[in-house]
Design a protein around this motif. Structure first.
Motif, PDB file in Angstrom:
ATOM      1  N   ARG A 312       0.826  -1.205   0.000  1.00  0.00           N
ATOM      2  CA  ARG A 312       0.000   0.000   0.000  1.00  0.00           C
ATOM      3  C   ARG A 312       0.864   1.261   0.000  1.00  0.00           C
ATOM      4  O   ARG A 312       0.544   2.245  -0.687  1.00  0.00           O
ATOM      5  CB  ARG A 312      -0.927  -0.009   1.211  1.00  0.00           C
ATOM      6  CG  ARG A 312      -2.042  -1.042   1.112  1.00  0.00           C
ATOM      7  CD  ARG A 312      -3.067  -0.861   2.206  1.00  0.00           C
ATOM      8  NE  ARG A 312      -2.556  -1.337   3.481  1.00  0.00           N
ATOM      9  CZ  ARG A 312      -2.736  -2.569   3.941  1.00  0.00           C
ATOM     10  NH1 ARG A 312      -3.403  -3.446   3.213  1.00  0.00           N
ATOM     11  NH2 ARG A 312      -2.261  -2.934   5.121  1.00  0.00           N
ATOM     12  N   VAL A 313       1.971   1.245   0.766  1.00  0.00           N
ATOM     13  CA  VAL A 313       2.856   2.416   0.807  1.00  0.00           C
ATOM     14  C   VAL A 313       3.432   2.714  -0.569  1.00  0.00           C
ATOM     15  O   VAL A 313       3.387   3.852  -1.055  1.00  0.00           O
ATOM     16  CB  VAL A 313       3.985   2.194   1.830  1.00  0.00           C
ATOM     17  CG1 VAL A 313       5.059   3.260   1.684  1.00  0.00           C
ATOM     18  CG2 VAL A 313       3.428   2.216   3.241  1.00  0.00           C
ATOM     19  N   ILE A 314       3.980   1.693  -1.229  1.00  0.00           N
ATOM     20  CA  ILE A 314       4.608   1.905  -2.534  1.00  0.00           C
ATOM     21  C   ILE A 314       3.573   2.300  -3.575  1.00  0.00           C
ATOM     22  O   ILE A 314       3.823   3.175  -4.426  1.00  0.00           O
ATOM     23  CB  ILE A 314       5.371   0.634  -2.963  1.00  0.00           C
ATOM     24  CG1 ILE A 314       6.479   0.317  -1.963  1.00  0.00           C
ATOM     25  CG2 ILE A 314       5.965   0.805  -4.353  1.00  0.00           C
ATOM     26  CD1 ILE A 314       7.160  -1.015  -2.201  1.00  0.00           C
ATOM     27  N   LEU A 383       9.133  11.227   5.053  1.00  0.00           N
ATOM     28  CA  LEU A 383       8.772   9.866   4.658  1.00  0.00           C
ATOM     29  C   LEU A 383       9.924   8.897   4.903  1.00  0.00           C
ATOM     30  O   LEU A 383       9.723   7.780   5.401  1.00  0.00           O
ATOM     31  CB  LEU A 383       8.369   9.844   3.185  1.00  0.00           C
ATOM     32  CG  LEU A 383       7.955   8.480   2.621  1.00  0.00           C
ATOM     33  CD1 LEU A 383       6.745   7.943   3.362  1.00  0.00           C
ATOM     34  CD2 LEU A 383       7.663   8.583   1.131  1.00  0.00           C
ATOM     35  N   LEU A 384      11.147   9.316   4.562  1.00  0.00           N
ATOM     36  CA  LEU A 384      12.308   8.446   4.765  1.00  0.00           C
ATOM     37  C   LEU A 384      12.608   8.244   6.248  1.00  0.00           C
ATOM     38  O   LEU A 384      13.059   7.169   6.650  1.00  0.00           O
ATOM     39  CB  LEU A 384      13.525   9.035   4.056  1.00  0.00           C
ATOM     40  CG  LEU A 384      13.484   9.041   2.523  1.00  0.00           C
ATOM     41  CD1 LEU A 384      14.698   9.768   1.967  1.00  0.00           C
ATOM     42  CD2 LEU A 384      13.421   7.619   1.981  1.00  0.00           C
ATOM     43  N   GLY A 391       0.301   3.236   4.200  1.00  0.00           N
ATOM     44  CA  GLY A 391      -0.275   3.967   3.084  1.00  0.00           C
ATOM     45  C   GLY A 391      -0.963   5.241   3.548  1.00  0.00           C
ATOM     46  O   GLY A 391      -0.907   6.277   2.870  1.00  0.00           O
ATOM     47  N   ALA A 392      -1.617   5.184   4.726  1.00  0.00           N
ATOM     48  CA  ALA A 392      -2.262   6.376   5.272  1.00  0.00           C
ATOM     49  C   ALA A 392      -1.234   7.455   5.618  1.00  0.00           C
ATOM     50  O   ALA A 392      -1.478   8.653   5.416  1.00  0.00           O
ATOM     51  CB  ALA A 392      -3.075   6.005   6.509  1.00  0.00           C
ATOM     52  N   VAL A 393      -0.073   7.038   6.121  1.00  0.00           N
ATOM     53  CA  VAL A 393       0.982   8.010   6.444  1.00  0.00           C
ATOM     54  C   VAL A 393       1.446   8.722   5.176  1.00  0.00           C
ATOM     55  O   VAL A 393       1.609   9.951   5.156  1.00  0.00           O
ATOM     56  CB  VAL A 393       2.157   7.301   7.136  1.00  0.00           C
ATOM     57  CG1 VAL A 393       3.369   8.226   7.229  1.00  0.00           C
ATOM     58  CG2 VAL A 393       1.756   6.833   8.526  1.00  0.00           C
ATOM     59  N   VAL A 394       1.644   7.968   4.095  1.00  0.00           N
ATOM     60  CA  VAL A 394       2.059   8.579   2.827  1.00  0.00           C
ATOM     61  C   VAL A 394       1.003   9.558   2.339  1.00  0.00           C
ATOM     62  O   VAL A 394       1.310  10.669   1.877  1.00  0.00           O
ATOM     63  CB  VAL A 394       2.314   7.488   1.774  1.00  0.00           C
ATOM     64  CG1 VAL A 394       2.646   8.111   0.420  1.00  0.00           C
ATOM     65  CG2 VAL A 394       3.458   6.578   2.210  1.00  0.00           C
ATOM     66  N   ALA A 395      -0.264   9.157   2.430  1.00  0.00           N
ATOM     67  CA  ALA A 395      -1.339  10.031   1.980  1.00  0.00           C
ATOM     68  C   ALA A 395      -1.391  11.319   2.797  1.00  0.00           C
ATOM     69  O   ALA A 395      -1.553  12.420   2.239  1.00  0.00           O
ATOM     70  CB  ALA A 395      -2.675   9.295   2.066  1.00  0.00           C
ATOM     71  N   TRP A 396      -1.224  11.215   4.114  1.00  0.00           N
ATOM     72  CA  TRP A 396      -1.271  12.411   4.949  1.00  0.00           C
ATOM     73  C   TRP A 396      -0.054  13.304   4.723  1.00  0.00           C
ATOM     74  O   TRP A 396      -0.171  14.546   4.801  1.00  0.00           O
ATOM     75  CB  TRP A 396      -1.371  12.022   6.418  1.00  0.00           C
ATOM     76  CG  TRP A 396      -2.772  11.681   6.838  1.00  0.00           C
ATOM     77  CD1 TRP A 396      -3.248  10.466   7.204  1.00  0.00           C
ATOM     78  CD2 TRP A 396      -3.882  12.579   6.910  1.00  0.00           C
ATOM     79  NE1 TRP A 396      -4.585  10.525   7.505  1.00  0.00           N
ATOM     80  CE2 TRP A 396      -5.004  11.820   7.343  1.00  0.00           C
ATOM     81  CE3 TRP A 396      -4.040  13.943   6.666  1.00  0.00           C
ATOM     82  CZ2 TRP A 396      -6.253  12.390   7.513  1.00  0.00           C
ATOM     83  CZ3 TRP A 396      -5.297  14.512   6.847  1.00  0.00           C
ATOM     84  CH2 TRP A 396      -6.381  13.745   7.262  1.00  0.00           C
TER      85      TRP A 396
END
Length: 428
Positions: A312-314, A383-384, A391-396
């Motif tokens: 989901r993250v990628i 992010l790194l 995936g929610a962290v990337v979206a936020w």
């Protein structure tokens, strides 16, 4: 030099230039093909990179493994499987004759009270009694702590299945990786004795297990491969990024290549997600009939949860990068999106302010490009630095970056002189 000589020289020069053109075209075509190959390699290596990171961060970290597996202590399917295995193990060692003749007179009223609620033959009543005791144990608060201790040992099972090392209370027999439930059996035996079934104290140490993983076929043959992935856990992700970046830099249309590379990497991650979904069905179908499939499914889902999160993250990150590259492009729809964005923020600015911010507006206008790149760099750094993002962290993070860009656009007010002296568009 006569006119004819000049014409001949000019024709020779044109012929020379035309002769030199095909190699340049061939070189450009070869570069484009190489760019495509690099992007495809990045996409194909994405699943391997995710598995490599999983093998190091999950299999190689006992504390993370225990924290991941701990919720299974409260899973009804796992509790049912553990109680069933313990009941079967205890009943296989209980002698009914010894039970009826070996109980002390003082303990018989307590035993009769315990078995009296059960209907049917003594064996059935005793089985129900033992199963009820096991159920109460696995559903009680003490089982969570016991399960955590067992899973610190169970971590060796996964390590043994993937690397061939490990031992102790973990067994790999006939391709089955099992967790020894002997401590749970001992707890049940002690409880049975306390409830009047003193004959349970004569039961020797029993080793029965619950399946953690089935190490058959491909998994058994892939031990060296998983060990290699564990060693390359940081190399493969960097290689994926370098391959994608090289493909973008070699492409003629770099913005379009960036969109393609981001979507290709996201597709590679989704391919891993599909493999995990299909692998679950294959894994459960390959289990023997003696293994609880609901419990095995819960264990499988827990083991691959980190991988599914990585998918989901990628996928989300690839979609965000592709969308950002597309919006910044020269296409008609991209220009329309940018115009709508700037127009909406400009309308809000005019509605809530006088349209100027003193020296701030002109400074933001001059530094706009650097500010936008700073927002992108900070988002990438966050992010790194995030420990196991979802995936929610990337979206936020993307939403926060978008809000920061909106603030920059809101404060971007050029000096009045810049608007007045701006060159008028050329007449058509």
């Amino acid at each position: 030099m006569t006119r004819d000589d000049e014409l001949t020289a000019l024709r020779a020069r044109v012929a020379e230039l035309e002769a030199a053109r095909p190699p340049a075209r061939r070189a450009g075509r070869a570069t484009s093909v190489l760019a495509v190959v690099l992007v495809l390699l990045a996409a194909l290596l994405t699943p391997l990179a995710a598995v490599a990171v999983w093998s190091d961060a999950f299999i190689g970290d006992t504390d993370r493994y225990v924290a991941t597996m701990a919720p299974l202590a409260h899973d009804p399917d796992v509790q049912d499987a553990v109680a069933g295995r313990v009941t079967t193990a205890v009943m296989s060692r209980l002698d009914i004759d010894d039970l009826l003749t070996g109980v002390a007179p003082a303990d018989r009223p307590l035993l009769e009270k315990a078995l009296g609620a059960a209907s049917g033959p003594v064996t059935d009543g005793l089985t129900s009694f033992v199963r009820g005791t096991a159920d109460r144990l696995v559903s009680g608060p003490a089982f969570a702590a016991l399960w955590e201790r067992l899973n610190r040992t169970a971590h060796r099972a996964v390590d043994k299945a993937l690397t061939g090392s490990g031992g102790g209370a973990v067994k790999v027999e006939d391709g089955m990786v099992t967790l020894d439930l002997a401590p749970v059996v001992e707890e049940v035996k002690d409880t049975l004795v306390d409830q009047g079934l003193t004959v349970a104290a004569r039961i020797p140490e029993i080793h029965t297990g619950i399946t953690v993983m089935q190490s058959t076929g491909t998994l058994a043959q892939a031990r060296k491969g998983f060990r290699l992935l564990q060693l390359l856990s940081w190399v493969l992700p960097v290689l994926v990024v370098l391959l994608a970046a090289a493909g973008v830099l070699l492409a003629r249309r770099r913005r379009r290549a960036l969109v393609t590379a981001a979507l290709a990497v996201a597709a590679g991650a989704l391919l891993l997600g599909l493999a995990l979904w299909l692998g679950r069905a294959y894994y459960l179908d390959a289990l023997p009939a003696t293994v609880s499939r609901p419990a095995a499914g819960s264990v499988y889902d827990t083991l691959v949860r980190f991988l599914r999160t990585s998918v989901r993250v990628i996928a989300v990150l690839g979609a965000v990068v592709a969308l950002a590259a597309w919006v910044g492009g020269p296409g008609r729809w991209a220009r329309a999106v940018r115009a709508g964005w700037c127009g909406a923020i400009g309308s809000v600015r005019e509605a809530v302010t006088s349209g100027t911010f003193g020296p701030v507006g002109p400074w933001v206008h001059r530094m706009r490009t650097w500010l936008n790149w700073t927002v992108a760099a900070v988002a990438a750094a966050v992010l790194l630095a995030w420990d196991y993002p979802t995936g929610a962290v990337v979206a936020w993070i993307a939403v926060a970056a978008l809000c920061a860009l909106a603030v920059i656009e809101f404060l971007d007010v050029p000096e009045l002189g810049d608007e007045i002296t701006a060159p008028a568009p050329a007449a058509s």
